[in-house]
Design an enzyme around this catalytic site. Sequence first.
Site, PDB file in Angstrom:
ATOM      1  CG  HIS A 156      -1.674  -1.228   1.473  1.00 46.88           C
ATOM      2  ND1 HIS A 156      -2.912  -1.489   0.922  1.00 46.88           N
ATOM      3  CD2 HIS A 156      -1.331  -2.346   2.163  1.00 46.88           C
ATOM      4  CE1 HIS A 156      -3.312  -2.700   1.301  1.00 46.88           C
ATOM      5  NE2 HIS A 156      -2.358  -3.243   2.054  1.00 46.88           N
ATOM      6  CE  LYS A 283      10.578  20.303 -10.766  1.00 47.45           C
ATOM      7  NZ  LYS A 283       9.791  19.290 -10.101  1.00 47.45           N
ATOM      8  CD  GLU A 290       7.898  12.473 -14.803  1.00 44.88           C
ATOM      9  OE1 GLU A 290       7.387  13.299 -15.570  1.00 44.88           O
ATOM     10  OE2 GLU A 290       8.623  12.799 -13.845  1.00 44.88           O
ATOM     11  CE  LYS A 325      -0.160  -4.433 -43.137  1.00 49.14           C
ATOM     12  NZ  LYS A 325      -1.389  -5.207 -42.904  1.00 49.14           N
TER      13      LYS A 325
HETATM   14  N1  ARG Z   1      -2.426  -3.582 -48.063  1.00 51.97           N
HETATM   15  C1  ARG Z   1      -3.244  -4.703 -47.786  1.00 51.97           C
HETATM   16  C2  ARG Z   1      -3.226  -5.018 -46.283  1.00 51.97           C
HETATM   17  O1  ARG Z   1      -2.351  -4.581 -45.639  1.00 51.97           O
HETATM   18  C3  ARG Z   1      -2.780  -5.899 -48.540  1.00 51.97           C
HETATM   19  C4  ARG Z   1      -3.840  -6.900 -48.847  1.00 51.97           C
HETATM   20  C5  ARG Z   1      -4.813  -6.357 -49.825  1.00 51.97           C
HETATM   21  N2  ARG Z   1      -5.764  -7.324 -50.225  1.00 51.97           N
HETATM   22  C6  ARG Z   1      -6.871  -6.997 -50.874  1.00 51.97           C
HETATM   23  N3  ARG Z   1      -7.660  -7.948 -51.187  1.00 51.97           N
HETATM   24  N4  ARG Z   1      -7.169  -5.753 -51.136  1.00 51.97           N
HETATM   25  O2  ARG Z   1      -4.090  -5.672 -45.778  1.00 51.97           O
END
Ligand code: ARG
Length: 458
Positions: A156, A283, A290, A325
Amino acid sequence: MSKLWKGRTSAKTSALADEFNSSIKIDKRMYKEDIEGSMAHVAMLSHCNIISSADAKKISDGLKKILSDIDTGKLKIDDKAEDIHMFVEEVLTKRIGNVGKKLHTARSRNDQVALDIRLNLRKEITLINFSIDKLIALIIDIANENKDTVMSGFTHLQKAQPITFAHYILAYGMMFKRDMERLYDLYKRVNVSPIGACALAGTTYKTDRKYEAKLLNFDAICENSIDAVSDRDFIAEFASDLSIIAMHLSRLAEEVVIFTSNEFGYIELSDAVTTGSSIMPQKKNSDMAELVRGKTGRVYGNLVNILTLLKGLPLAYNKDMQEDKELVFDSIDTVKMSIDIFIEMLSTMKINKERMREDAATGFINATDLADYLVTKGMAFRDAYKISGEIVHYCISNKVDKFTLETLPLTIYKKYSKLFDKDVYKYINLETCVSRRTSYGGTSSKNIENQIKFLKLG
Ligand code: ARG
């Protein structure tokens, strides 16, 4: 760049649609994997006599050249292209002519992108584990130097019991070890090849998916072609593992902030990883810690984002998946940098052993030991606990807490129980308290050695 999918439509998309649709700024990061995957694909096509070996050689040489040209900066990736797959294929065809158009036989961008990201994440998992390993090695060094550094353990955020700094820092070592194990386990699920699933249904060509997977060092291939192109659970899992790492780092960061404060003064960071204030000359702020704590928010956000984008998707591929991605790459970059900055912070910090010991002497952290002392003299723990608490209360209400339990006169102890004798002082000495905690996993130096051994097992 022209649109390789032109046919069913005129492909006369608006400039805004092109911009909205494009993923090249993100997926160009996978150019190596894309080309590596294409080289394996063309080798498989030739191995299965789907294209001639002469054509395969032309394509393969062309791909190799594209790879080295991108590596050396001779070929710039065009940010106006739709994605990295289209870019590479188009450059290839421009360079080697019509034979380049054979590369995309028996595959689709759907399995291609699934392949690229798996190849890329495989590398990233290895790199992150390498960094965590370095962090653990550093923690082991710090532990070795601080087996006898007594400090307060907290619950705590209130002073609780005496521990050593080695014991404390090794707790994080254990967490990071599990983080590595989680990533090793994930690796098995990432290292499965989707290529050859094509758009979703497989192909009529007599391909050899196992052969292609072997060329790319996969341990297995996806059993179901629809699953191969539809799911991104391994990305969600990676984002989750990264969130847990970020959470561990963030807790450690929080303690760096607390322990570097004036009030604690347990550690001091090097000037190389601290900042000053533009107005307050005195400081020295722990900004890096942080920021690690703050950036954990975006890592969690990426995980929630990935799960959310997947949750309503019908099978098989949907363009929503293109978003995955950017999110997972951001988590990877953030966590990698956070680990690196931690390595820099911990390897250069100064540990104020005296200050920790001095602070441990206040706050009655040996009150449990005081109760244990009475237990060794025959009292039941509950009764001993009560008496120990009353003695602490006496010290606090009489404002003698500065005396500490170690310096409270024996005459006062005796008022609370006849069982007290002068051996109590040795018993509640903080160093004794630490060395007596020999139960498995505890804070004694023998245990610390075992914990270090365990961590070193890798
Ligand atoms: N740039 C697309 C992705 O990252 C690649 C796959 C595209 N496929 C399609 N059927 N349009 O998902």
